[in-house]
Design an enzyme around this catalytic site. Sequence first.
Site, PDB file in Angstrom:
ATOM      1  N   ARG A  62       0.790  -1.369  -0.038  1.00  0.00           N
ATOM      2  CA  ARG A  62      -0.208  -0.114   0.084  1.00  0.00           C
ATOM      3  C   ARG A  62       0.905   1.192  -0.202  1.00  0.00           C
ATOM      4  O   ARG A  62       0.278   2.239  -0.339  1.00  0.00           O
ATOM      5  CB  ARG A  62      -1.059   0.213   1.211  1.00  0.00           C
ATOM      6  CG  ARG A  62      -1.890  -1.316   1.248  1.00  0.00           C
ATOM      7  CD  ARG A  62      -2.878  -1.308   0.075  1.00  0.00           C
ATOM      8  NE  ARG A  62      -4.034  -2.341   0.059  1.00  0.00           N
ATOM      9  CZ  ARG A  62      -4.536  -2.792  -0.988  1.00  0.00           C
ATOM     10  NH1 ARG A  62      -4.049  -2.623  -2.158  1.00  0.00           N
ATOM     11  NH2 ARG A  62      -5.346  -3.953  -0.704  1.00  0.00           N
ATOM     12  N   HIS A 179      -3.738 -10.532 -13.785  1.00  0.00           N
ATOM     13  CA  HIS A 179      -4.900 -10.698 -12.999  1.00  0.00           C
ATOM     14  C   HIS A 179      -5.829 -10.904 -14.074  1.00  0.00           C
ATOM     15  O   HIS A 179      -6.280 -10.127 -14.799  1.00  0.00           O
ATOM     16  CB  HIS A 179      -4.955  -9.359 -12.357  1.00  0.00           C
ATOM     17  CG  HIS A 179      -6.546  -9.102 -11.760  1.00  0.00           C
ATOM     18  ND1 HIS A 179      -6.393  -9.079 -10.266  1.00  0.00           N
ATOM     19  CD2 HIS A 179      -7.648  -8.817 -12.333  1.00  0.00           C
ATOM     20  CE1 HIS A 179      -7.751  -8.880 -10.094  1.00  0.00           C
ATOM     21  NE2 HIS A 179      -8.468  -8.744 -11.281  1.00  0.00           N
ATOM     22  N   ASN A 278     -11.263 -10.432  -4.675  1.00  0.00           N
ATOM     23  CA  ASN A 278     -11.245 -10.417  -6.111  1.00  0.00           C
ATOM     24  C   ASN A 278     -10.017 -11.319  -6.655  1.00  0.00           C
ATOM     25  O   ASN A 278      -8.795 -11.055  -6.230  1.00  0.00           O
ATOM     26  CB  ASN A 278     -10.800  -9.064  -6.718  1.00  0.00           C
ATOM     27  CG  ASN A 278     -10.856  -8.880  -8.139  1.00  0.00           C
ATOM     28  OD1 ASN A 278     -10.771  -9.997  -8.780  1.00  0.00           O
ATOM     29  ND2 ASN A 278     -10.892  -7.631  -8.727  1.00  0.00           N
ATOM     30  N   ASP A 305      -1.686 -12.902  -1.537  1.00  0.00           N
ATOM     31  CA  ASP A 305      -2.432 -11.872  -2.109  1.00  0.00           C
ATOM     32  C   ASP A 305      -3.038 -10.980  -0.775  1.00  0.00           C
ATOM     33  O   ASP A 305      -4.096 -10.845  -0.518  1.00  0.00           O
ATOM     34  CB  ASP A 305      -3.620 -12.403  -2.775  1.00  0.00           C
ATOM     35  CG  ASP A 305      -4.513 -11.263  -3.480  1.00  0.00           C
ATOM     36  OD1 ASP A 305      -3.819 -10.049  -3.639  1.00  0.00           O
ATOM     37  OD2 ASP A 305      -5.420 -11.765  -3.914  1.00  0.00           O
TER      38      ASP A 305
END
Length: 442
Positions: A62, A179, A278, A305
């Site tokens: 992040r 992805h 996701n 993840d």
Amino acid sequence: MSHLLTGVAPLGGAATDLLLVDGRIAAVGPDAASAAPEGTTVIDAQGLVALPGLVDLHTHLREPGREDAETVESGTRAAALGGYTSVHAMANTSPVADTAGVVEQVWRLGRDAGWVDVHPVGAVSVGLAGTQLAELGAMAGSAAQVRVFSDDGMCVHDPVLMRRALEYVKAFDGVIAQHSQEPRLTRGAQMHEGVVSAEVGLAGWPAVAEEAIIARDVLLAQHVGSRLHVLHLSTAGSVEIVRWAKARGIAVTAEATPHHLLLTDELARSYDPLYKVNPPLRTAEDVEALRAGLADGTIDTVGADHAPHSREDKDCEWAAAAFGMTGLETALGILSTTMVQTGRMSWADLARVMSTAPARIGRIDSGPYAQGRPLAVGEPANVTLVDPSARWTVDPSEQASRSRNTPYGGLDLTGRVVATFLRGRPTVLDGRAVEPSTAGAR
């Protein structure tokens, strides 16, 4: 700095002694004690399993931009507690890691924190927008030496751009980590499309939206002769496509996440956003296919993840909540519980999917800071000690991550990290983080 680990079981095999001196494995076997320098710290490791330090190809730290959810320091501390000695930091930061300057910033933050080696993942496209290639060559040639590129969080849906990216990274032996999500098939989707989505009234996310992109991309990788890594595959169909591609010699590797190996879409009945992720949680049949694929080698790695989010982004109604779960501190316990304790994998197999294979795919298995290497004399002393019989209950309040969006609160797991050594320096001892004595993992 030297440590003697007595009675430890490398890869779950016979008990022996392991000597770590000056960042290297100096001796293995009954003569290790006699070779120990004066002042060596002796650690009783009877009953513990030694693994090469874990490597994650799929971590969201992040920083920069969302330090309210995680920082490089807090995320890598969590990684060390989870048994990791290296993580790959995804590019969906703010600003996006699509230039040499941003990936070097992330790399230096990881070096200064000192918990694990941080390898930034570079964005494939500028701003993750999917329209223009990012500075792949500049990122590869930077101090961070980026070799993995991904728009994770977004799919590189344009086949022309995907082809160009695959062609470009061949020059420096890079890999595109995709992805896989066809955006037009998942617009507004909230969970797996199936019986549960119909019953709870949430917009469905069809398995084919993932499978169609994987099928396209393995063919593109074959066409240009490049390397493709499939991130967090989640369906039985995806496993079959990867198995088909590997049988034809296509250079594809794939990962599964701990949550897709354990949890199912039935949990969405609670409307608890902790289970919103996701790609979405799938069916029990998909979970079984992923476990089988991991056990037989079709799936190469387990990627955490780790996707931390602030309370504001998860403590809300399902439709408004962010996708993602934390996972660095629980990944090994989940793999131990679901795969090793059930007899589907050995500890050597776990080392392969959580250390050796991800290091090889990320091209960090050689050089002075090599990861994923064997527990042998002369190799870097990146070592994780696990108590295979330890039973523990996940307590989100005790985790090092700045965020608390774990779906595992209250879950009982078997197998826990006891100690982690980064090039011979302990970052975790007795299950507790050890503050780095000097800044810099390298």
